[in-house]
Every structure is written in structure tokens, then in C-alpha cells.
Design a protein around this motif. Structure first.
Motif: not given
Length: 260
Positions: A206-215, A217-219
Motif C-alpha cells: 500500500i506504499g508504506a515504506v517499511d524495511l522490505t520496500l526500502a530494500f 527500491k535499492i535492488a
């Protein structure tokens, strides 16, 4: 029992040290390649700031959701345990059972998507708040069942003694039964907290910037999926390991207090 717990803690720390030693040796052997990849993925562009933000949001979502789950689960336990033929209370008990069935019978991701895109379709703010609510509602259903098991482990004479002293049902539950039930249910509540931490990895849907989403984005930016996702797995493992260790320490203190 205390000696056994200490031995388990020492063994766990020893295994963690061994794992880090192996990683350290591998880092030395492949230092040039790993240093280059680490620089590309986490230092260049200050990507580590995004990871820290995601880590903070993950812990915040988990903590708030678990607190909401405790409050909601406790309330559901009180409602379900009331022995009354009052029509209003019977309707509440039925609604509580329906709520628990729905949240235990559907995937967490589906609940998150429905709450965000259907129920709160009008909401345009930070999706982290919706994630807190969604995971809190989900946790409440499981905590309710965990506490119910803890309450059933408390001798029935405790309730009868409290009621015979003229205390109301809710007063006996809150002041006498619940403290003992929480102690009985602590291992299961600890597992629920750890499960909740891992389940928050879908908050990015849902677009919440959690730890998984942060990684992720980097990948996606560096195309080095192997390194980034392996580091992500290590970070989650470390988080869970130290939380589990802390819960064991808390359980040990409660056991000492109970014997005192």
C-alpha cells in the motif's frame, strides 16, 4: 530451569557468533567484490538512509499494531467470557466471533489491501497509519485466542473467589484473571509479536515504506538483487533473534517473580 535457560542463551549466542565469524571470513576472502557491491547498494546515493527509515517504520508498525492487538484481544476476551442472556451482550459476542473468524480466515495481505483500497479509499495521508490499523486488527483476532487459552489455564476458583467477594465480572477479569493469563500466554504472545514483525513485510503493497520496500527500491535501482536481498534476510534474522532473546529474558524474570 534457570540454569537451563542460561545454557540455552549461551548456546544461542555461541551459534550467532559462529555465524558472524563465518560471514567475517567470507567478507575477508571476497573483500574487494563485497566492498564494491556494498558501496554501490548501500553507500552510494545514501541508500542506507532509506533502510533506516524503513527499519523505523517496521518497528513502529509492529509495536503499535501489537499494542492495539493486546487492547482489542483483551476486550474480545472479556466480551466472550461474559455469562449473560442479555440480548445486546449476546449480539456483541456473536459479532466478536464473526470478527475473529474473518481475520483468522483470510490472508493478512488481503486484509491490508481491502482496508486501504476499499474501507479507507478516501484516505490520502501516510499509509503507515493504515498499516498500523490493519495489522492491529489482524493481531487482535489472534491475541484474543491466545489470551483465551491463557485464561482457561487459570484455575476456575479464582473467578469464583472474586465474585464471592462481591467484585463484578469485569473487575475480577482485569485485576485477577488477566495478569495471570498474560503470564501463561507470554510465550505465545512473543511468537505473535515476532510473526507480526515478519508480516509487516507486505506493508509496501500500500506504499508504506517499511524495511522490505526500502530494500526492494535499492535492488530495483542497482539490479543487484542477490546482494540486497541476502542483506535484507540477515537484517530480519538479527531483529528476530534479539527480540526472541529479550522475550526469553522477560519470561525468566516472570518465572523468578512467580516463585518469589
Amino acid at each position: 530451569m534457570v540454569k537451563q535457560l542460561k545454557k540455552d542463551t549461551i548456546i544461542s549466542l555461541g551459534m550467532l557468533f559462529l555465524a558472524f565469524l563465518i560471514l567475517f571470513i567470507l567478507c575477508i576472502v571476497f573483500r574487494d567484490s563485497l566492498a564494491e557491491k556494498f558501496q554501490l547498494n548501500f553507500i552510494k546515493g545514501e541508500n542506507y538512509i532509506e533502510i533506516l527509515k524503513g527499519l523505523g517504520n517496521t518497528l513502529l508498525i509492529t509495536g503499535v499494531a501489537f499494542f492495539l492487538g493486546l487492547l482489542l484481544g483483551g476486550g474480545l476476551c472479556i466480551i466472550e467470557g461474559i455469562q449473560s442472556q442479555n440480548t445486546f451482550l449476546m449480539i456483541l459476542k456473536k459479532l466478536a466471533r464473526i470478527y475473529i473468524s474473518i481475520f483468522r480466515g483470510t490472508p493478512t495481505t488481503v486484509q491490508l489491501l481491502i482496508i486501504y483500497f476499499v474501507i479507507f479509499a478516501f484516505y490520502k495521508g501516510n499509509p503507515v497509519f493504515i498499516a498500523m490499523l490493519a495489522f492491529g486488527l489482524n493481531s487482535g483476532a489472534y491475541v484474543s485466542e491466545i489470551l483465551r487459552g491463557g485464561i482457561q489455564a487459570v484455575p476456575k476458583g479464582q473467578m469464583e473467589a472474586g465474585r464471592s467477594l462481591g467484585l463484578s465480572y469485569s473487575t475480577v477479569m482485569i485485576k485477577i484473571i488477566f495478569p495471570q493469563a498474560l503470564k501463561n500466554a507470554l510465550p505465545s504472545l512473543g511468537n505473535e509479536f515476532i510473526t507480526l514483525l515478519k508480516e509487516t513485510s507486505v506493508a509496501g503493497f500500500i506504499g508504506a515504506v517499511d524495511l522490505t520496500l526500502a530494500f526492494r527500491k535499492i535492488a530495483t535501482a542497482t539490479y543487484d538483487f542477490e546482494t540486497v536481498y541476502l542483506v535484507m534476510g540477515v537484517v530480519y534474522f538479527i531483529l528476530v533473534f534479539f527480540i526472541a532473546l529479550g522475550l526469553k529474558q522477560l519470561e525468566r524474570k516472570l518465572m523468578k517473580h512467580g516463585k518469589a
